[in-house]
Design a protein around this motif. Structure first.
Motif, PDB file in Angstrom:
ATOM      1  N   MET A 140      20.016  -8.817  49.961  1.00 24.23           N
ATOM      2  CA  MET A 140      20.881  -9.013  48.800  1.00 24.23           C
ATOM      3  C   MET A 140      22.064  -9.887  49.205  1.00 24.23           C
ATOM      4  O   MET A 140      22.580  -9.756  50.314  1.00 24.23           O
ATOM      5  CB  MET A 140      21.423  -7.680  48.288  1.00 24.23           C
ATOM      6  CG  MET A 140      20.420  -6.750  47.646  1.00 24.23           C
ATOM      7  SD  MET A 140      19.619  -7.271  46.125  1.00 24.23           S
ATOM      8  CE  MET A 140      20.947  -7.709  45.091  1.00 24.23           C
ATOM      9  N   SER A 141      22.491 -10.679  48.263  1.00 22.31           N
ATOM     10  CA  SER A 141      23.637 -11.538  48.543  1.00 22.31           C
ATOM     11  C   SER A 141      24.918 -10.697  48.516  1.00 22.31           C
ATOM     12  O   SER A 141      24.997  -9.702  47.789  1.00 22.31           O
ATOM     13  CB  SER A 141      23.734 -12.645  47.501  1.00 22.31           C
ATOM     14  OG  SER A 141      24.162 -12.127  46.259  1.00 22.31           O
ATOM     15  N   PRO A 142      25.906 -11.091  49.283  1.00 26.05           N
ATOM     16  CA  PRO A 142      27.191 -10.382  49.240  1.00 26.05           C
ATOM     17  C   PRO A 142      27.771 -10.336  47.826  1.00 26.05           C
ATOM     18  O   PRO A 142      28.383  -9.345  47.437  1.00 26.05           O
ATOM     19  CB  PRO A 142      28.073 -11.183  50.191  1.00 26.05           C
ATOM     20  CG  PRO A 142      27.112 -11.803  51.154  1.00 26.05           C
ATOM     21  CD  PRO A 142      25.884 -12.113  50.339  1.00 26.05           C
ATOM     22  N   LYS A 143      27.563 -11.397  47.060  1.00 23.96           N
ATOM     23  CA  LYS A 143      28.072 -11.433  45.685  1.00 23.96           C
ATOM     24  C   LYS A 143      27.477 -10.295  44.855  1.00 23.96           C
ATOM     25  O   LYS A 143      28.190  -9.601  44.136  1.00 23.96           O
ATOM     26  CB  LYS A 143      27.736 -12.776  45.047  1.00 23.96           C
ATOM     27  CG  LYS A 143      28.342 -12.970  43.672  1.00 23.96           C
ATOM     28  CD  LYS A 143      27.847 -14.207  42.938  1.00 23.96           C
ATOM     29  CE  LYS A 143      28.031 -15.464  43.725  1.00 23.96           C
ATOM     30  NZ  LYS A 143      27.657 -16.678  42.960  1.00 23.96           N
ATOM     31  N   ALA A 144      26.160 -10.096  44.966  1.00 27.18           N
ATOM     32  CA  ALA A 144      25.493  -9.032  44.214  1.00 27.18           C
ATOM     33  C   ALA A 144      25.958  -7.655  44.665  1.00 27.18           C
ATOM     34  O   ALA A 144      26.136  -6.750  43.851  1.00 27.18           O
ATOM     35  CB  ALA A 144      23.975  -9.150  44.371  1.00 27.18           C
ATOM     36  N   VAL A 145      26.165  -7.488  45.965  1.00 28.23           N
ATOM     37  CA  VAL A 145      26.595  -6.196  46.513  1.00 28.23           C
ATOM     38  C   VAL A 145      28.040  -5.907  46.127  1.00 28.23           C
ATOM     39  O   VAL A 145      28.401  -4.767  45.817  1.00 28.23           O
ATOM     40  CB  VAL A 145      26.420  -6.174  48.049  1.00 28.23           C
ATOM     41  CG1 VAL A 145      26.970  -4.890  48.640  1.00 28.23           C
ATOM     42  CG2 VAL A 145      24.949  -6.350  48.419  1.00 28.23           C
ATOM     43  N   LEU A 146      28.869  -6.931  46.117  1.00 24.40           N
ATOM     44  CA  LEU A 146      30.296  -6.731  45.854  1.00 24.40           C
ATOM     45  C   LEU A 146      30.654  -6.715  44.371  1.00 24.40           C
ATOM     46  O   LEU A 146      31.735  -6.235  44.011  1.00 24.40           O
ATOM     47  CB  LEU A 146      31.116  -7.801  46.578  1.00 24.40           C
ATOM     48  CG  LEU A 146      31.125  -7.677  48.094  1.00 24.40           C
ATOM     49  CD1 LEU A 146      31.833  -8.865  48.724  1.00 24.40           C
ATOM     50  CD2 LEU A 146      31.760  -6.369  48.531  1.00 24.40           C
ATOM     51  N   ALA A 147      29.781  -7.191  43.505  1.00 20.52           N
ATOM     52  CA  ALA A 147      30.097  -7.207  42.069  1.00 20.52           C
ATOM     53  C   ALA A 147      30.500  -5.824  41.541  1.00 20.52           C
ATOM     54  O   ALA A 147      31.524  -5.706  40.850  1.00 20.52           O
ATOM     55  CB  ALA A 147      28.936  -7.801  41.284  1.00 20.52           C
ATOM     56  N   PRO A 148      29.749  -4.745  41.844  1.00 17.38           N
ATOM     57  CA  PRO A 148      30.198  -3.437  41.355  1.00 17.38           C
ATOM     58  C   PRO A 148      31.533  -3.000  41.970  1.00 17.38           C
ATOM     59  O   PRO A 148      32.329  -2.320  41.320  1.00 17.38           O
ATOM     60  CB  PRO A 148      29.070  -2.483  41.739  1.00 17.38           C
ATOM     61  CG  PRO A 148      28.079  -3.251  42.513  1.00 17.38           C
ATOM     62  CD  PRO A 148      28.440  -4.682  42.480  1.00 17.38           C
ATOM     63  N   VAL A 149      31.787  -3.417  43.194  1.00 21.27           N
ATOM     64  CA  VAL A 149      33.071  -3.094  43.829  1.00 21.27           C
ATOM     65  C   VAL A 149      34.200  -3.774  43.056  1.00 21.27           C
ATOM     66  O   VAL A 149      35.243  -3.168  42.782  1.00 21.27           O
ATOM     67  CB  VAL A 149      33.088  -3.527  45.312  1.00 21.27           C
ATOM     68  CG1 VAL A 149      34.480  -3.382  45.912  1.00 21.27           C
ATOM     69  CG2 VAL A 149      32.069  -2.728  46.103  1.00 21.27           C
ATOM     70  N   PHE A 150      33.990  -5.030  42.687  1.00 20.94           N
ATOM     71  CA  PHE A 150      35.017  -5.751  41.931  1.00 20.94           C
ATOM     72  C   PHE A 150      35.291  -5.076  40.591  1.00 20.94           C
ATOM     73  O   PHE A 150      36.443  -4.986  40.157  1.00 20.94           O
ATOM     74  CB  PHE A 150      34.604  -7.208  41.716  1.00 20.94           C
ATOM     75  CG  PHE A 150      34.524  -8.019  42.976  1.00 20.94           C
ATOM     76  CD1 PHE A 150      35.321  -7.745  44.077  1.00 20.94           C
ATOM     77  CD2 PHE A 150      33.619  -9.060  43.076  1.00 20.94           C
ATOM     78  CE1 PHE A 150      35.239  -8.499  45.242  1.00 20.94           C
ATOM     79  CE2 PHE A 150      33.524  -9.829  44.227  1.00 20.94           C
ATOM     80  CZ  PHE A 150      34.344  -9.544  45.316  1.00 20.94           C
ATOM     81  N   VAL A 151      34.250  -4.577  39.943  1.00 20.68           N
ATOM     82  CA  VAL A 151      34.435  -3.875  38.666  1.00 20.68           C
ATOM     83  C   VAL A 151      35.191  -2.572  38.889  1.00 20.68           C
ATOM     84  O   VAL A 151      36.083  -2.214  38.108  1.00 20.68           O
ATOM     85  CB  VAL A 151      33.082  -3.650  37.954  1.00 20.68           C
ATOM     86  CG1 VAL A 151      33.245  -2.767  36.723  1.00 20.68           C
ATOM     87  CG2 VAL A 151      32.459  -4.992  37.576  1.00 20.68           C
ATOM     88  N   GLN A 152      34.867  -1.852  39.953  1.00 21.94           N
ATOM     89  CA  GLN A 152      35.582  -0.609  40.264  1.00 21.94           C
ATOM     90  C   GLN A 152      37.063  -0.896  40.538  1.00 21.94           C
ATOM     91  O   GLN A 152      37.940  -0.167  40.082  1.00 21.94           O
ATOM     92  CB  GLN A 152      34.936   0.098  41.458  1.00 21.94           C
ATOM     93  CG  GLN A 152      35.637   1.364  41.900  1.00 21.94           C
ATOM     94  CD  GLN A 152      35.680   2.432  40.831  1.00 21.94           C
ATOM     95  OE1 GLN A 152      34.694   2.669  40.146  1.00 21.94           O
ATOM     96  NE2 GLN A 152      36.817   3.094  40.680  1.00 21.94           N
ATOM     97  N   VAL A 153      37.338  -1.950  41.286  1.00 20.86           N
ATOM     98  CA  VAL A 153      38.725  -2.328  41.560  1.00 20.86           C
ATOM     99  C   VAL A 153      39.427  -2.725  40.260  1.00 20.86           C
ATOM    100  O   VAL A 153      40.585  -2.346  40.026  1.00 20.86           O
ATOM    101  CB  VAL A 153      38.792  -3.466  42.606  1.00 20.86           C
ATOM    102  CG1 VAL A 153      40.191  -4.047  42.707  1.00 20.86           C
ATOM    103  CG2 VAL A 153      38.328  -2.950  43.963  1.00 20.86           C
TER     104      VAL A 153
END
Length: 139
Positions: free
Chosen positions: A1-14
């Motif tokens: 998985m790309s870092p972008k896909a993995v981090l997208a939910p983190v960005f929404v949580q933040v």
């Protein structure tokens, strides 16, 4: 998985956390301006805020409980290359439960519904940690 896909939910949580922070500040200033509380009442952090203000404040504070384990796990999953489609799907599900939980908290605050949203998120997070642990220990 790309870092972008993995981090997208983190960005929404933040984003959820930051929106609740702004909402908390606005609600607190409005309550103080309206005279609903005095600075003396809140100088030591007593919970003397009006209920709607305290609900938003509590929803904000809750973002530093379960989500901390989510952030750590996401970092570990990225660092070890163990973030796959299942991980990302569960991450989105976890963030959705946090949004629902916060939404319940800041609106009607029906405790049983809020607990159900919390529990659902906790179960998803436990599953994420369990899957991650098995993948690391078996590899």
């Amino acid at each position: 998985m790309s870092p972008k896909a993995v981090l997208a939910p983190v960005f929404v949580q933040v984003l959820l956390t930051l929106l609740l922070l702004l909402w908390t500040g606005r609600a607190r200033f409005a309550a103080a301006r309206a005279g609903a509380v005095t600075l003396k009442d809140i100088s030591l952090g007593e919970r003397t805020w009006p209920a709607p203000v305290q609900q938003v404040s509590n929803a904000f504070a809750n973002q530093f409980e379960l989500p901390v384990l989510f952030y750590v796990l996401t970092g570990f999953a990225l660092a070890t290359g163990k973030a796959d489609h299942l991980f990302v799907g569960l991450a989105w599900l976890f963030v959705l439960t946090r949004i629902v939980h916060a939404g319940i908290y800041v609106t009607g605050n029906v405790v049983i519904r809020r607990f159900q949203a919390f529990l659902a998120g906790a179960i998803v997070l436990m599953a994420m940690w369990g899957i991650f642990a098995v993948r690391i220990l078996v590899a």
